[in-house]
Design a protein around this motif. Structure first.
Motif, mmCIF file in Angstrom:
data_model
loop_
_atom_site.group_PDB
_atom_site.id
_atom_site.type_symbol
_atom_site.label_atom_id
_atom_site.label_comp_id
_atom_site.label_asym_id
_atom_site.label_seq_id
_atom_site.Cartn_x
_atom_site.Cartn_y
_atom_site.Cartn_z
ATOM 1 N N GLN A 129 -14.464 1.624 2.916
ATOM 2 C CA GLN A 129 -13.235 2.412 2.794
ATOM 3 C C GLN A 129 -13.417 3.593 1.851
ATOM 4 O O GLN A 129 -12.806 4.646 2.046
ATOM 5 N N ARG A 148 0.836 -1.192 0.000
ATOM 6 C CA ARG A 148 0.000 0.000 0.000
ATOM 7 C C ARG A 148 0.874 1.246 0.000
ATOM 8 O O ARG A 148 1.994 1.246 0.538
ATOM 9 N N THR A 149 0.379 2.319 -0.583
ATOM 10 C CA THR A 149 1.180 3.547 -0.718
ATOM 11 C C THR A 149 1.509 4.184 0.624
ATOM 12 O O THR A 149 2.500 4.900 0.744
ATOM 13 N N ASP A 150 0.705 3.906 1.653
ATOM 14 C CA ASP A 150 0.968 4.504 2.964
ATOM 15 C C ASP A 150 1.862 3.629 3.840
ATOM 16 O O ASP A 150 2.107 3.938 5.000
ATOM 17 N N VAL A 162 -5.360 -4.081 -1.272
ATOM 18 C CA VAL A 162 -6.077 -2.799 -1.262
ATOM 19 C C VAL A 162 -6.986 -2.695 -0.041
ATOM 20 O O VAL A 162 -7.094 -1.633 0.582
ATOM 21 N N LYS A 171 -6.099 1.345 -6.983
ATOM 22 C CA LYS A 171 -5.508 2.565 -6.439
ATOM 23 C C LYS A 171 -5.012 2.314 -5.025
ATOM 24 O O LYS A 171 -5.524 1.458 -4.309
ATOM 25 N N GLY A 172 -4.010 3.078 -4.651
ATOM 26 C CA GLY A 172 -3.497 2.997 -3.289
ATOM 27 C C GLY A 172 -2.417 1.973 -3.085
ATOM 28 O O GLY A 172 -2.098 1.641 -1.946
#
Length: 499
Positions: free
Chosen positions: A357, A127-129, A178, A202-203
Motif C-alpha cells: 500500500q 479510514r479517512t476515505d 489501516v 495514518k489514514g
C-alpha cells in the motif's frame, strides 16, 4: 567478672532483645516493605506501553507508581496479555492489575475494583476515505475489529449482522483497519485519538466518541487486603494534586471529577463460581470448541498439502548439482527454520499489505489465505529437510542400477528412489503434521477463530480460564492422538514386510 552470674547475664540478654524488638516495631511502617505484583499489558498507549529503551511508560504506569509512593508500598510490574489478567487475579499469581480495565458489572462479580481513576468511553475509528459510516447505527452488517475481552468487543456484539474480528491488542486491531481488512474499529477513545495525534497510524479518523461512559479501576482479587491500601494511595494523590499533574502530563487537560467508590463494589461472585460446576462449563463450551477444531483441521490439512509439495521440491533442489539453486534452497530453509512462526505470520498478514500500500497499490489478505501461506511456507522448510534426508538414505547403488537399465534421472527418482524414501519419511512427516496441528493456534493473532481463539473468546465472557483451556487442551490431545494413529497405520500399510 566473677560476680556476674549466668542468671544475671541471661536476664540482661532478654531485656536487650525485647528492647530492640520494640524499637524496631515502632520505627518501621508495617506496609513499608511490601511489594505488590501488578499486572499490565504494555500495548495500550498512552496508558501502558514500552518506551524506546524497553521501560514501561504511560499514564497508568505513572499513576500506579504514585499510588505506591503515597501508600508506602513498592510496585513490581508484570506484563500479561489483557485476556489473561483476570484469570491471573483469580489465581492470585498477581496482587493487582492496572491495564485500563473498565469497571463492569460482570467483571465486578469476579474481581474487586478500586475507586475509579479514569473516565473514558468507546470511539468508532474508520479510514479517512470512508464516507458510509457516520455513527454507531451505520455499523450494521460491517466488519469490525476489536481487542479481545474488552468492552469494545462486548459493544460490537450488539450490532446487527456484524462480523467481528478479535485481536490480542488495540494496535493490531487498528493496523487491521489501516490495511483495509475491516470497516471500523471500536476501541477506547483516548487510545485511538493518541494513535492518530502522534502520527503513528495514518489514514484513519474518529467519527463518534464516547459511545459509552466508562471508568477504569485498579483490579484485585476478591477480598484482597491490598485493595484498601490501593484506595488509600489513590485518595492521597487525588487530594494532593499528584493525580492532576500526571493527567496534565499525558492529556494536556484538566482531569474530570471521579466517583469516590466503584459503581459495582458490592457485586457478589456467586453468579460466576457457584452457578455452574466445572463440568457443565466445559460441556457448554464443547460445541463452540468443536467448531474451532474443524477450522484447525482445515488449516492443518491445507498447510500440510502445500507444504509437502513445496518441501519436496525444495528438498530435491537441495540435492541439485547446480550450486546457485542449492544455495537458494538452503537460504530458504535457514530463514524459515531460523525465525519464529509468529513473526512470519505478522510479516505476511500485516507487513506485506502495508508495504504494497505504501507503493501505491491496494492489497489486502484474506485471513485463511494468509494463515495457510504462513503455515505452508514454514512447514515446507522442515519437510524439505525430511525429504532430503529420506532421499540420501537410499543406497547409491540403486540409482546406478536404475540408470544402467536405461532410466533417466527423473524416472529414477520417480520410480525407484522416491517411493522407498517416502516410506522412510512417514514417521518424521507424522511428527511435522502433529507440530503443525498445534502451531495453528498461532494464527489466532490475526483474528482467525480456530480452536484456541474460540477458547479465548469463551474465557473473555465467563472468566473460567482453567475449565475452558482444559477443554481446549483435551481436544488438541484427541486430535494429535488420532493423527498419530493414522500415520502409524499408514506406515504399516506402506511397509510390505509388516503388511
Amino acid at each position: 567478672m566473677a560476680g556476674f552470674s549466668f542468671g544475671r547475664w541471661l536476664r540482661w540478654c532478654v531485656v536487650v532483645g525485647i528492647s530492640c524488638l520494640l524499637l524496631t516495631g515502632c520505627g518501621v511502617n508495617p506496609s513499608g516493605g511490601k511489594t505488590l505484583r501488578v499486572a499490565t499489558e504494555p500495548a495500550f498507549p498512552p496508558f501502558e506501553f514500552q518506551g524506546q529503551g524497553g521501560e514501561l511508560q504511560g499514564f497508568s504506569i505513572d499513576l500506579m507508581n504514585a499510588v505506591g509512593t503515597a501508600a508506602n508500598f513498592k510496585v513490581n510490574f508484570q506484563s500479561l496479555p489483557f485476556d489473561g489478567i483476570i484469570p491471573a487475579l483469580q489465581s492470585k499469581t498477581v496482587d493487582a492489575a492496572i491495564s485500563s480495565i473498565t469497571i463492569t458489572e460482570e467483571r465486578a462479580k469476579t474481581i474487586a475494583f478500586s475507586r475509579p481513576y479514569f473516565k473514558a468511553g468507546l470511539a468508532i475509528a474508520i479510514r479517512t476515505d470512508n464516507q458510509n459510516i457516520t455513527n454507531f447505527d451505520s455499523l450494521k452488517n460491517k466488519k469490525i475489529a476489536v481487542q479481545i475481552g474488552t468492552t469494545g468487543a462486548t459493544k460490537a456484539k450488539s450490532i446487527p449482522g456484524v462480523q467481528i474480528r478479535s485481536f490480542d491488542s488495540a494496535p493490531i486491531a487498528l493496523q487491521e483497519l489501516v490495511n483495509g481488512n475491516v470497516d471500523a474499529v471500536i476501541n477506547d477513545a483516548p487510545v485511538t485519538l493518541y494513535a492518530i495525534n502522534t502520527g503513528n497510524l495514518k489514514g484513519i479518523k474518529v467519527v463518534q466518541q464516547l459511545l459509552t461512559e466508562e471508568f477504569y479501576g485498579i483490579a484485585t482479587a476478591k477480598n484482597s487486603p491490598d485493595l484498601a491500601l490501593i484506595n488509600d494511595g489513590l485518595d492521597k494523590i487525588l487530594k494532593n494534586g499528584t493525580y492532576s499533574q500526571i493527567y496534565q502530563k499525558w492529556f494536556k487537560a484538566e482531569p474530570p471529577s471521579l466517583p469516590t467508590t466503584s459503581p459495582f463494589e458490592n457485586q457478589s461472585n456467586v453468579g460466576v463460581s457457584g452457578k455452574f460446576t466445572s463440568i457443565s462449563v466445559i460441556l457448554q463450551a464443547v460445541p463452540t470448541l468443536l467448531q474451532g477444531a474443524l477450522v484447525t483441521l482445515q488449516l492443518t490439512i491445507l498447510s500440510v498439502v502445500f507444504g509437502l509439495i513445496g518441501g519436496s521440491l525444495i528438498g530435491i533442489i537441495r540435492l541439485s548439482h547446480i550450486a546457485p539453486l542449492r544455495w537458494l534452497a538452503r537460504a530458504y530453509v535457514d530463514f524459515f527454520r531460523g525465525t519464529p512462526l509468529l513473526v512470519q505470520i505478522f510479516m505476511i498478514y500485516f507487513g506485506l499489505p502495508a508495504i504494497i500500500q505504501e507503493l501505491g497499490s491496494t492489497f489486502t489478505f484474506d485471513r485463511l489465505v494468509a494463515g495457510v501461506i504462513a503455515l505452508s511456507l514454514n512447514s515446507a522448510a522442515y519437510i524439505a529437510e525430511v525429504v532430503r534426508a529420506g532421499i540420501q538414505s537410499i543406497e547409491a547403488g540403486q540409482g546406478e542400477a536404475a540408470q544402467s537399465l536405461g532410466l533417466s534421472p527423473v524416472q529414477t527418482m520417480r520410480y525407484v528412489i522416491f517411493p522407498q524414501a517416502f516410506r522412510r519419511m512417514i514417521p518424521p512427516l507424522g511428527n511435522e503434521f502433529i507440530s503443525l496441528l498445534k502451531d495453528t493456534s498461532l494464527v489466532a493473532v490475526i483474528g482467525f477463530e480456530e480452536l484456541f481463539r474460540k477458547g479465548q473468546l469463551i474465557v473473555a465472557d465467563n472468566y473460567r480460564a482453567f475449565e475452558i483451556y482444559a477443554g481446549v487442551a483435551l481436544i488438541y490431545l484427541c486430535l494429535t492422538l488420532l493423527s498419530s494413529q493414522a500415520f502409524s497405520r499408514l506406515e504399516v500399510w506402506m511397509n510390505p514386510v509388516k503388511r
